[in-house]
Motif scaffolding. Structure first.
Motif, mmCIF file in Angstrom:
data_model
loop_
_atom_site.group_PDB
_atom_site.id
_atom_site.type_symbol
_atom_site.label_atom_id
_atom_site.label_comp_id
_atom_site.label_asym_id
_atom_site.label_seq_id
_atom_site.Cartn_x
_atom_site.Cartn_y
_atom_site.Cartn_z
ATOM 1 N N ILE A 138 -44.003 -6.488 -68.487
ATOM 2 C CA ILE A 138 -42.307 -5.953 -68.059
ATOM 3 C C ILE A 138 -41.398 -6.571 -68.358
ATOM 4 O O ILE A 138 -41.777 -7.760 -68.829
ATOM 5 C CB ILE A 138 -43.329 -6.429 -66.736
ATOM 6 C CG1 ILE A 138 -44.175 -5.767 -66.110
ATOM 7 C CG2 ILE A 138 -42.122 -5.846 -65.388
ATOM 8 C CD1 ILE A 138 -45.165 -6.039 -64.720
ATOM 9 N N VAL A 139 -40.617 -6.196 -68.352
ATOM 10 C CA VAL A 139 -39.156 -6.384 -67.937
ATOM 11 C C VAL A 139 -38.665 -6.905 -67.815
ATOM 12 O O VAL A 139 -38.631 -5.817 -66.674
ATOM 13 C CB VAL A 139 -38.473 -5.605 -69.646
ATOM 14 C CG1 VAL A 139 -36.727 -5.609 -69.425
ATOM 15 C CG2 VAL A 139 -38.442 -5.771 -71.052
ATOM 16 N N ASP A 185 -48.656 -9.439 -62.090
ATOM 17 C CA ASP A 185 -50.130 -9.863 -62.411
ATOM 18 C C ASP A 185 -49.640 -9.624 -64.022
ATOM 19 O O ASP A 185 -50.641 -9.811 -64.722
ATOM 20 C CB ASP A 185 -50.990 -8.616 -61.546
ATOM 21 C CG ASP A 185 -51.406 -9.293 -60.480
ATOM 22 O OD1 ASP A 185 -50.740 -10.507 -59.793
ATOM 23 O OD2 ASP A 185 -52.314 -8.487 -60.201
ATOM 24 N N THR A 186 -48.884 -9.926 -64.566
ATOM 25 C CA THR A 186 -48.414 -9.576 -65.755
ATOM 26 C C THR A 186 -47.979 -9.871 -66.650
ATOM 27 O O THR A 186 -46.770 -11.062 -65.302
ATOM 28 C CB THR A 186 -48.828 -8.156 -66.673
ATOM 29 O OG1 THR A 186 -48.588 -7.900 -68.186
ATOM 30 C CG2 THR A 186 -47.323 -7.441 -66.076
ATOM 31 N N SER A 187 -47.441 -10.230 -67.935
ATOM 32 C CA SER A 187 -46.389 -11.318 -68.404
ATOM 33 C C SER A 187 -44.892 -10.462 -68.183
ATOM 34 O O SER A 187 -45.027 -9.246 -68.112
ATOM 35 C CB SER A 187 -46.099 -11.358 -70.119
ATOM 36 O OG SER A 187 -47.429 -12.138 -70.275
ATOM 37 N N ALA A 201 -42.205 -2.431 -73.516
ATOM 38 C CA ALA A 201 -42.403 -2.898 -71.607
ATOM 39 C C ALA A 201 -43.817 -1.581 -70.881
ATOM 40 O O ALA A 201 -43.111 -0.592 -71.288
ATOM 41 C CB ALA A 201 -41.324 -2.961 -70.883
ATOM 42 N N GLU A 202 -43.722 -2.218 -70.248
ATOM 43 C CA GLU A 202 -45.111 -1.133 -68.820
ATOM 44 C C GLU A 202 -43.993 -0.806 -68.526
ATOM 45 O O GLU A 202 -44.361 0.973 -67.763
ATOM 46 C CB GLU A 202 -45.923 -1.557 -68.138
ATOM 47 C CG GLU A 202 -47.262 -2.248 -69.950
ATOM 48 C CD GLU A 202 -48.047 -1.910 -70.561
ATOM 49 O OE1 GLU A 202 -48.144 -0.805 -69.686
ATOM 50 O OE2 GLU A 202 -48.136 -1.642 -72.053
ATOM 51 N N PHE A 203 -43.336 -1.107 -67.778
ATOM 52 C CA PHE A 203 -42.189 -0.302 -67.230
ATOM 53 C C PHE A 203 -40.818 -1.514 -66.173
ATOM 54 O O PHE A 203 -41.063 -2.717 -67.360
ATOM 55 C CB PHE A 203 -42.607 -0.389 -65.294
ATOM 56 C CG PHE A 203 -43.628 -1.043 -64.466
ATOM 57 C CD1 PHE A 203 -42.139 -2.359 -63.721
ATOM 58 C CD2 PHE A 203 -44.069 -1.388 -64.321
ATOM 59 C CE1 PHE A 203 -42.419 -3.260 -63.091
ATOM 60 C CE2 PHE A 203 -45.354 -2.350 -63.644
ATOM 61 C CZ PHE A 203 -43.963 -3.330 -63.264
ATOM 62 N N ILE A 263 -44.914 -4.393 -56.926
ATOM 63 C CA ILE A 263 -45.804 -5.408 -57.226
ATOM 64 C C ILE A 263 -46.787 -4.086 -56.998
ATOM 65 O O ILE A 263 -48.123 -4.744 -58.065
ATOM 66 C CB ILE A 263 -45.871 -5.896 -55.610
ATOM 67 C CG1 ILE A 263 -44.830 -6.343 -55.945
ATOM 68 C CG2 ILE A 263 -47.245 -6.793 -55.464
ATOM 69 C CD1 ILE A 263 -44.319 -7.982 -53.988
ATOM 70 N N HIS A 264 -46.878 -3.026 -56.400
ATOM 71 C CA HIS A 264 -47.971 -2.153 -55.945
ATOM 72 C C HIS A 264 -47.943 -1.890 -57.710
ATOM 73 O O HIS A 264 -49.139 -1.261 -58.628
ATOM 74 C CB HIS A 264 -48.204 -0.386 -55.458
ATOM 75 C CG HIS A 264 -48.118 -1.748 -54.350
ATOM 76 N ND1 HIS A 264 -47.898 -0.694 -53.369
ATOM 77 C CD2 HIS A 264 -48.857 -2.257 -53.766
ATOM 78 C CE1 HIS A 264 -48.664 -0.912 -51.476
ATOM 79 N NE2 HIS A 264 -49.452 -1.814 -52.085
ATOM 80 N N ALA A 265 -46.931 -1.200 -58.711
ATOM 81 C CA ALA A 265 -46.663 -1.434 -59.887
ATOM 82 C C ALA A 265 -47.492 -1.909 -60.969
ATOM 83 O O ALA A 265 -48.822 -0.993 -61.817
ATOM 84 C CB ALA A 265 -45.630 -0.437 -60.242
ATOM 85 N N SER A 266 -47.358 -3.174 -60.593
ATOM 86 C CA SER A 266 -47.757 -4.343 -61.659
ATOM 87 C C SER A 266 -49.501 -3.706 -61.582
ATOM 88 O O SER A 266 -50.235 -4.289 -62.352
ATOM 89 C CB SER A 266 -46.996 -5.284 -61.366
ATOM 90 O OG SER A 266 -47.577 -6.132 -59.497
#
Length: 271
Positions: A118-119, A144-146, A189-191, A265-268
């Motif tokens: 994520i950025v 939950d991710t980098s 990035a994922e988002f 937080i939900h998106a992650s």
């Protein structure tokens, strides 16, 4: 060839708005050579999204301009207006921005970053446009991710602290990369999480899923499938008037302190 000079001396939150105005000007004067005279921090931002304009951070010399337009009249000093040779006219027409120059792929593996990430673009023209420190810590803790932190030299200090708190998942890449390199990182990035800054509109031009955190300002972009706007709508003091400051004039900062970050937080959790 007609020579046109544009002035941009407003803040970073208006940079992409000025780009929209220059795009409209290019449509109006397709054969003209357009020059942009701006403060030193903006040339690369403009060059990233403008394909037919010459960018200057010093007053252009040796050129006789046929027209001079001011993209941000309220922010241009009287001295600048008096010294450019002709009193500038305001330009208000805007066009869409749907082009970003190709940027080279960025080797994140050399920074020890692999897999999904994520950025979080920390940039904000004013301190009050950036999420408050305790909320950022709580948010980073729950993702939950980098996470790659991007921003300018001021943001680097924040990024350093967050990396020390979360050394395994937070990567501080503030200051060390150009806007074109940041765009390349954002593209993978994922988002993206942003505040009210040019990085928000660059994320949208890239077509990335974006969570935009607004405190004392309100968004000029509509919410969409790719853009979620997070703001405290229940405050009568938003937007700050008559102008933004680096402190809350009411001394509570509820616009940021009480903001709901659950959607991020939900998106992650779904990555």
């Amino acid at each position: 060839m007609q020579q046109i000079l544009c002035l941009h001396f407003s803040g970073s939150s208006n940079a992409i708005e000025s780009v929209r105005k220059i795009r409209a000007m290019q449509d109006t004067y397709p054969d003209a050579e357009i020059h942009v005279y701006c403060s030193i921090e903006f040339p690369e931002v403009f060059s990233l999204v403008l394909d037919r304009a010459l960018i200057h951070n010093e007053k252009p010399r040796g050129i006789s301009f046929d027209k001079i337009y001011d993209l941000s009249p309220a922010s241009t000093t009287l001295w600048t207006k008096l010294t450019i040779g002709s009193w500038p006219k305001p330009w208000t027409e805007m066009a869409s921005v749907d082009f970003i120059k190709e940027v080279p792929a960025f080797d994140l593996a050399s920074k020890g970053i692999t897999g999904k990430y994520i950025v979080y673009a920390l940039e904000g023209e004013f301190v009050t446009q950036v999420l408050d420190y305790p909320n950022i810590v709580r948010l980073l803790d729950k993702l939950d991710t980098s996470i790659i932190l991007l921003g300018n030299s001021w943001d680097e200090n924040l990024g350093y602290r967050f990396n020390k708190i979360f050394p395994e998942k937070v990567h501080n890449l503030c200051k060390v990369h150009s806007h074109s390199e940041m765009a390349a990182i954002m593209r993978g990035a994922e988002f993206i999480i942003t505040h009210d800054s040019p990085m928000l509109e660059i994320a949208q031009i890239l077509g990335k899923k974006t969570f935009a955190i607004f405190g004392p300002t309100t968004s000029t972009l509509p919410a969409s499938d790719s853009l979620t706007i997070l703001e405290n709508k229940g405050l009568g003091c938003r937007p700050c008037q008559p102008k933004l400051r680096n402190y809350c004039p009411l001394n509570h900062f509820h616009c940021m302190k009480d903001i709901d970050l659950i959607p991020i937080i939900h998106a992650s959790k779904t990555l």
